[in-house]
Each structure stands twice: as structure tokens, then as C-alpha cells.
Design a protein around this motif. Structure first.
Motif, PDB file in Angstrom:
ATOM      1  N   PHE A 164       0.855  -1.169   0.026  1.00 31.27           N
ATOM      2  CA  PHE A 164      -0.080  -0.045  -0.128  1.00 31.27           C
ATOM      3  C   PHE A 164       0.866   1.121   0.056  1.00 31.27           C
ATOM      4  CE2 PHE A 164       0.676  -0.440   4.563  1.00 31.27           C
ATOM      5  CZ  PHE A 164       1.026   0.965   4.975  1.00 31.27           C
ATOM      6  N   VAL A 165       0.283   2.355  -0.588  1.00 30.63           N
ATOM      7  CA  VAL A 165       1.068   3.513  -0.539  1.00 30.63           C
ATOM      8  C   VAL A 165      -0.068   4.815  -0.210  1.00 30.63           C
ATOM      9  CG1 VAL A 165       2.304   5.418  -2.159  1.00 30.63           C
ATOM     10  CG2 VAL A 165       2.505   2.988  -2.302  1.00 30.63           C
ATOM     11  N   LEU A 166       0.516   5.628   0.885  1.00 28.81           N
ATOM     12  CA  LEU A 166      -0.194   6.808   1.076  1.00 28.81           C
ATOM     13  C   LEU A 166       0.721   8.117   0.589  1.00 28.81           C
ATOM     14  CD1 LEU A 166      -1.051   5.742   4.698  1.00 28.81           C
ATOM     15  CD2 LEU A 166      -2.571   5.483   2.650  1.00 28.81           C
ATOM     16  N   LEU A 167       0.027   9.020   0.055  1.00 27.72           N
ATOM     17  CA  LEU A 167       0.567  10.233  -0.218  1.00 27.72           C
ATOM     18  C   LEU A 167      -0.011  11.269   0.923  1.00 27.72           C
ATOM     19  CD1 LEU A 167       2.586  11.946  -1.615  1.00 27.72           C
ATOM     20  CD2 LEU A 167       0.631  12.353  -3.347  1.00 27.72           C
ATOM     21  N   ASP A 219       9.393  20.092   1.093  1.00 22.56           N
ATOM     22  CA  ASP A 219       8.045  21.004   1.476  1.00 22.56           C
ATOM     23  C   ASP A 219       6.739  20.275   1.305  1.00 22.56           C
ATOM     24  OD1 ASP A 219       9.893  22.375   2.687  1.00 22.56           O
ATOM     25  OD2 ASP A 219      10.286  23.675   0.871  1.00 22.56           O
ATOM     26  N   GLN A 220       6.560  19.026   0.540  1.00 23.62           N
ATOM     27  CA  GLN A 220       5.437  18.857  -0.058  1.00 23.62           C
ATOM     28  C   GLN A 220       4.609  17.741   0.856  1.00 23.62           C
ATOM     29  OE1 GLN A 220       4.445  20.193  -2.737  1.00 23.62           O
ATOM     30  NE2 GLN A 220       6.444  21.171  -3.136  1.00 23.62           N
ATOM     31  N   GLY A 221       5.241  17.263   1.856  1.00 23.79           N
ATOM     32  CA  GLY A 221       4.634  16.178   2.668  1.00 23.79           C
ATOM     33  C   GLY A 221       5.381  14.911   3.007  1.00 23.79           C
ATOM     34  N   PHE A 222       4.679  13.458   2.835  1.00 21.74           N
ATOM     35  CA  PHE A 222       5.231  12.400   3.104  1.00 21.74           C
ATOM     36  C   PHE A 222       4.745  11.384   2.066  1.00 21.74           C
ATOM     37  CE2 PHE A 222       4.505  14.697   6.926  1.00 21.74           C
ATOM     38  CZ  PHE A 222       5.795  14.703   7.462  1.00 21.74           C
ATOM     39  N   LEU A 239      11.466   3.012  -4.140  1.00 19.70           N
ATOM     40  CA  LEU A 239      10.848   4.018  -3.257  1.00 19.70           C
ATOM     41  C   LEU A 239      11.488   5.369  -3.449  1.00 19.70           C
ATOM     42  CD1 LEU A 239       8.459   4.080  -1.290  1.00 19.70           C
ATOM     43  CD2 LEU A 239       9.665   3.355   0.580  1.00 19.70           C
ATOM     44  N   SER A 240      12.742   5.303  -3.416  1.00 17.58           N
ATOM     45  CA  SER A 240      13.671   6.591  -3.315  1.00 17.58           C
ATOM     46  C   SER A 240      13.430   7.431  -4.511  1.00 17.58           C
ATOM     47  CB  SER A 240      14.822   6.294  -3.268  1.00 17.58           C
ATOM     48  OG  SER A 240      15.093   5.753  -2.028  1.00 17.58           O
ATOM     49  N   ALA A 241      13.319   6.611  -5.769  1.00 14.33           N
ATOM     50  CA  ALA A 241      12.978   7.212  -7.241  1.00 14.33           C
ATOM     51  C   ALA A 241      11.613   7.738  -7.052  1.00 14.33           C
ATOM     52  CB  ALA A 241      13.109   6.124  -8.109  1.00 14.33           C
ATOM     53  N   ALA A 242      10.629   7.117  -6.450  1.00 11.33           N
ATOM     54  CA  ALA A 242       9.295   7.740  -6.324  1.00 11.33           C
ATOM     55  C   ALA A 242       9.164   8.877  -5.646  1.00 11.33           C
ATOM     56  CB  ALA A 242       8.370   6.542  -5.860  1.00 11.33           C
ATOM     57  N   ALA A 243       9.851   8.865  -4.561  1.00 13.96           N
ATOM     58  CA  ALA A 243      10.021  10.309  -3.675  1.00 13.96           C
ATOM     59  C   ALA A 243      10.400  11.091  -4.556  1.00 13.96           C
ATOM     60  CB  ALA A 243      10.543   9.712  -2.371  1.00 13.96           C
ATOM     61  N   SER A 244      11.536  11.093  -5.170  1.00 13.56           N
ATOM     62  CA  SER A 244      11.990  12.169  -6.174  1.00 13.56           C
ATOM     63  C   SER A 244      10.915  12.746  -7.176  1.00 13.56           C
ATOM     64  CB  SER A 244      13.406  11.785  -6.657  1.00 13.56           C
ATOM     65  OG  SER A 244      14.407  11.544  -5.622  1.00 13.56           O
ATOM     66  N   LEU A 245      10.139  11.639  -7.883  1.00 12.53           N
ATOM     67  CA  LEU A 245       9.620  12.008  -8.926  1.00 12.53           C
ATOM     68  C   LEU A 245       8.213  12.760  -8.272  1.00 12.53           C
ATOM     69  CD1 LEU A 245       9.497   8.664 -10.712  1.00 12.53           C
ATOM     70  CD2 LEU A 245      10.208  10.983 -11.764  1.00 12.53           C
ATOM     71  N   LEU A 246       7.617  12.109  -7.087  1.00 15.21           N
ATOM     72  CA  LEU A 246       6.415  12.838  -6.585  1.00 15.21           C
ATOM     73  C   LEU A 246       6.993  14.107  -6.163  1.00 15.21           C
ATOM     74  CD1 LEU A 246       4.940   9.892  -4.775  1.00 15.21           C
ATOM     75  CD2 LEU A 246       3.789  11.035  -6.583  1.00 15.21           C
ATOM     76  N   THR A 247       8.051  14.408  -5.649  1.00 17.08           N
ATOM     77  CA  THR A 247       8.553  15.736  -5.108  1.00 17.08           C
ATOM     78  C   THR A 247       8.323  16.794  -6.355  1.00 17.08           C
ATOM     79  OG1 THR A 247       9.712  15.081  -3.117  1.00 17.08           O
ATOM     80  CG2 THR A 247      10.151  17.194  -4.062  1.00 17.08           C
ATOM     81  N   LEU A 248       9.006  16.210  -7.380  1.00 12.25           N
ATOM     82  CA  LEU A 248       9.135  17.220  -8.478  1.00 12.25           C
ATOM     83  C   LEU A 248       7.623  17.351  -9.199  1.00 12.25           C
ATOM     84  CD1 LEU A 248      12.145  15.594 -10.414  1.00 12.25           C
ATOM     85  CD2 LEU A 248      11.773  17.907  -9.418  1.00 12.25           C
ATOM     86  N   THR A 249       6.776  16.315  -9.137  1.00 14.00           N
ATOM     87  CA  THR A 249       5.580  16.493  -9.631  1.00 14.00           C
ATOM     88  C   THR A 249       4.611  17.288  -8.983  1.00 14.00           C
ATOM     89  OG1 THR A 249       5.623  14.119 -10.591  1.00 14.00           O
ATOM     90  CG2 THR A 249       3.254  15.206 -10.263  1.00 14.00           C
ATOM     91  N   LEU A 250       4.613  16.985  -7.575  1.00 13.42           N
ATOM     92  CA  LEU A 250       3.703  18.062  -6.693  1.00 13.42           C
ATOM     93  C   LEU A 250       4.443  19.352  -6.680  1.00 13.42           C
ATOM     94  CD1 LEU A 250       3.492  15.695  -3.604  1.00 13.42           C
ATOM     95  CD2 LEU A 250       1.670  16.267  -5.179  1.00 13.42           C
ATOM     96  N   THR A 251       5.537  19.596  -6.749  1.00 17.95           N
ATOM     97  CA  THR A 251       6.145  21.089  -6.934  1.00 17.95           C
ATOM     98  C   THR A 251       5.451  21.577  -8.184  1.00 17.95           C
ATOM     99  OG1 THR A 251       8.273  20.446  -5.561  1.00 17.95           O
ATOM    100  CG2 THR A 251       8.236  22.337  -7.055  1.00 17.95           C
ATOM    101  N   ARG A 252       5.685  21.042  -9.188  1.00 17.41           N
ATOM    102  CA  ARG A 252       4.985  21.474 -10.496  1.00 17.41           C
ATOM    103  C   ARG A 252       3.835  21.633 -10.345  1.00 17.41           C
ATOM    104  NH1 ARG A 252       2.953  18.688 -15.080  1.00 17.41           N
ATOM    105  NH2 ARG A 252       3.174  19.629 -17.073  1.00 17.41           N
TER     106      ARG A 252
END
Length: 467
Positions: A164-167, A219-222, A239-252
């Protein structure tokens, strides 16, 4: 995505090596990090743990401390070569290994130690290549998913991890969950998320039978991921790659949302300036008739709460102005006024701003009572009516209701008494008691106006101020 590590069991399955288990079968699934050959009676200073140690027992003295030292060092197992120093593994060694739970493998004379080293080295290299390949493939999948947005990325990550994954947002609120039922797991990890604010960039722990890893998204959460099995190295990379991608995606996404809200603000100003047709060609607007809301509170949170609603909303000078269809009412604080059409929008906006409240939604009624400051007005009403309320609480009469009906009937005794279902003399006595308790002359029109206003503010007059 689970890669099977190099284990003693995998080596035993290789028929070319001809290995045989002598003791410690329960430990055959231990991963083997390397192979080391030594004939020392204490090779532990040259070991790190996780190795398969090979020996012919050339200097083996038979003292029990040998196995104890190897076990304490964390060896994966011991391979004993027969046919040179010993025709078979010493019985004492076999017993000691069995007692310690240390896997002991018999290496036949035909199998050189170098063959085992090569087998392990080749397996480790193959696993490393498979790990890199799997990681790259997963990263490509995640990248494609992230281009479609955070929702797709979170769903893809949950499938890749088989968990499972939670943003989770910066304030601990759930943003997205995959699968949807995983949202129920948020309370069980909330405490750990609070600890990570301003602290470490990641954490791992177990909760409710799940192995959980948390990555802080700056600054985007967890990003929270969990599954029944521990996370291996490949899953960690993914998981680390997903964290980086989500940080960029959320920032964008936040940047795009910020620009979208600026456009909405400009459109709202045009609407209030009478440019309805121009704005209608840019953004979607509710059909007439509409209502105008002036919503207080933090603008970003109010706009987030309105996301997906039928209203068109924008921030104007620290207040969120929303235009919604008639009858729509958000559970937010502020003021609301009706507008038959967009031509009346500016006037409705002004009326809504006048009755904006910090605690609840107040509807503009077009009368004096609706324009009174909420806190001061309620304090006034409480002070005026308090003697009557205390009297009614004793059960000796219904002065508040009697006063309200008498004022509503403009001081006419018979209609008011009939409405209350009492004799007019009873009503006269009650109104006299009102005058006595309040110390006011009820023949004075100013006094009647004040009492009526107090009753209206308490919701006891003809109509209600609150929506």
C-alpha cells in the motif's frame, strides 16, 4: 518486485557442486554475501558476517569454541571439504553446528573451493544486474505514471511494491491512497509522521503486521509505503525514485495551481466589473440565478475545500469569493447574498462582505438585524433577555414567547392571546411581568424595537438571521 538473494539453498540446488547438508537446515535461506577460505582456528578477525566460510579442517583442534566464534560473527554457513585432511566432517563439529543452528555443508573432494567461489560470484553478479534492470524498469514505469499526475504515480508504486502507498500532505492530511482502502492506515502512522517533521528524511518501522517506510518529500509532505514483507534493496531504490518523482510532480502541480488561481482572481475581478461574457469564455460559471459567498479563513485552505464544488471561486484581498448556484451552501465561514443574474454580482458581493462571519455562514437578508456585528449583537440580546429567560426556567410562565407574540401582533392583546392559547388577562399579566423584570416601559416604541431586535437575534422573532 522481489529478487531472490543468493542463499545456501540455491548453492545446494546446483548439481555441479555436489554439496550436502550436515547440520543447520533451518538456516539454509540465509543470504550469502561472499565466500572466504581459511584454515585458521579463529578466522573471525578476517570476516564481516554473512560469508560462507570454506575449510578442510587442516588445523581444526576439535575444541567447541570454533563454531561458537563463527556463529557470533554472523556467518551464513560453513563448508567443510572432505577427502584431504578428513575423510568426513568430524562428529564433534557436526554436533556443535547443529546445536548452534549453523548450516554445515559437506564439500566433496571433486569440488574445488574456487568452483563455489565462482558460483557465488556469478550469482551475485547476476542478481546485481537483475536488480539494476528491475530498478531501471520500475523507474521508467514510475516516470511515465508521474507524467500523468500524482494519482497515477501512487497507484503504480503500490503495484510495483506489491503493498500500500499513502501520499500525505504537510499537515498530516491524506492526499491520495492506493489501494483506496489503505486510507484507513493513516492513523497508525500519524505519530511517526509528526516525529519526522523537521527531523530525519526517512524512517522505517513495523505497525499492524506491516513493514512501513516513510520518505519525506521536502516541503510537499510524506510518502508512506508498507507491505507484509521487509523492503529489499531494489524496493528501496524504487521507493527513493518515487519520492524524487513525486516531489517534482507535486512542486510542478503546485506551481500550475498557483498560476490557475491567479487567473481565477483576474476573472473574478472582471466579473465584478461587469465582464460576464468575457469571463464565461475563459472559465466555467454556474447558471443564473446565483449566490455570492464571501468566505473567511485561510484562503488556501478555503480554496482547497472548494475544489470539485459547483462554485467558481477566487481569492480577492485575503477573502475567498465564490459564485455558486442558488441553494448551494458550503460548510464554511463567511457571508452569502443572492444575485438574480451576473449583472447584480457586484452588489451581491458587497452585501455578502457586510455579513461575513468568522465562525459560521451568515446569509444577507436585506434588513438591519443581518448587518449587526455578530458578537456584539449576541451580547446585547443576552443582556436584554436574561431576566426573562431566568424567569421562564423556573417554570412560572412563558414570558419570552409571550413577549415575542405580543410584539409580532403590534401590542394587540386579543390576537396575541389567541395565538398563544391563553386568556388576554393572562397575557397582560405576563407583559406586566416583562416590564417589571426588564425595568423598561413597553409603551415606548424604542424599547419595543430593542426587545424585538433582541428576540430576532436569539432566533425567537419572525424569521432567522442564520442560514
Amino acid at each position: 518486485m522481489v529478487l531472490v538473494p543468493v542463499t545456501l539453498r540455491r548453492l545446494l540446488a546446483d548439481p555441479t557442486l555436489g554439496l550436502r547438508v550436515l547440520a543447520g537446515e533451518s538456516g539454509l535461506d540465509r543470504p550469502v554475501g561472499w565466500v572466504h577460505v581459511s584454515e585458521l582456528d579463529d578466522p573471525t578477525p578476517f570476516l564481516e558476517g554473512g560469508e560462507l566460510l570454506l575449510t578442510t579442517g587442516l588445523r581444526l583442534s576439535g575444541e567447541p569454541g570454533y563454531v561458537t566464534r563463527l556463529t557470533a560473527r554472523g556467518l551464513a554457513g560453513l563448508g567443510f571439504g572432505i577427502g584431504l585432511s578428513h575423510a568426513e566432517a568430524p562428529a564433534a563439529l557436526v554436533r556443535a553446528a547443529a546445536d548452534a543452528g549453523l548450516p554445515l555443508l559437506e564439500v566433496p573432494r571433486r569440488t574445488p573451493f574456487i568452483a563455489i567461489s565462482k558460483a557465488v560470484s556469478a550469482a551475485l553478479a547476476a542478481d546485481s544486474y537483475a536488480e539494476v534492470t528491475a530498478t531501471n524498469a520500475a523507474q521508467q514505469e514510475l516516470t511515465r505514471a508521474a507524467l500523468r499526475g500524482p494519482d497515477a504515480a501512487v497507484r503504480r508504486l503500490a503495484r510495483l511494491l506489491d503493498g500500500f502507498v499513502l501520499l500525505v500532505g504537510r499537515g498530516g492530511e491524506l492526499v491520495r491512497a492506493a489501494p483506496a482502502a489503505a486510507a484507513e492506515r493513516l492513523p497508525s502512522v500519524a505519530g511517526e509522521l509528526a516525529r519526522l517533521r523537521g527531523g530525519p528524511a526517512s524512517a522505517s518501522f513495523e505497525v499492524d503486521g506491516q513493514h512501513v517506510v516513510v520518505q519525506v518529500l521536502r516541503d510537499q509532505g510524506f510518502l508512506v509505503a508498507g507491505r507484509p514483507e521487509p523492503f529489499d534493496r531494489t524496493s528501496g531504490h524504487v521507493l527513493s525514485a518515487a519520492a524524487s518523482l513525486l516531489t517534482l510532480t507535486l512542486t510542478r502541480a503546485r506551481g500550475l495551481e498557483s498560476e490557475r488561481r491567479k487567473v481565477h482572481t483576474a476573472c473574478m475581478r472582471l466579473l465584478l466589473a461587469g465582464q460576464h461574457e468575457l469571463v464565461a469564455g475563459i472559465v466555467g460559471l454556474p447558471p443564473e440565478p446565483v449566490e455570492v459567498f464571501a468566505l473567511t479563513g485561510r484562503p488556501d485552505r478555503v480554496l482547497d475545500a472548494l475544489d470539485g464544488s459547483p462554485a467558481f471561486a477566487a481569492e480577492l484581498d485575503g477573502i475567498v469569493v465564490a459564485i455558486g448556484p442558488s441553494g448551494w451552501s458550503p460548510e464554511l465561514a463567511g457571508g452569502v447574498a443572492p444575485a438574480a443574474g451576473y449583472a447584480e454580482l457586484a452588489q451581491a458581493h458587497q452585501r455578502a462582505m457586510r455579513v461575513a462571519s468568522q465562525t459560521e455562514l451568515v446569509r444577507f437578508r436585506g434588513d438591519l438585524v443581518s448587518l449587526l456585528p455578530a458578537e456584539e449583537a449576541q451580547a446585547f440580546a443576552a443582556a436584554v433577555l436574561e431576566p426573562l429567560v431566568r424567569h421562564d426556567e423556573t417554570g412560572r410562565g412563558d414570558l419570552v414567547a409571550s413577549l415575542a407574540e405580543w410584539l409580532r401582533r403590534h401590542g394587540q392583546w386579543d390576537p396575541a392571546a389567541a395565538r398563544l392559547g391563553v386568556h388576554r388577562h393572562t397575557l397582560r399579566n405576563r407583559i406586566a411581568k416583562v416590564a417589571e423584570l426588564t425595568g423598561r416601559d413597553l409603551d415606548d416604541p424604542d424599547v419595543r424595537a430593542e426587545l424585538w431586535t433582541a428576540l430576532r437575534l436569539r432566533g425567537l422573532g419572525s424569521g432567522s438571521v442564520r442560514a
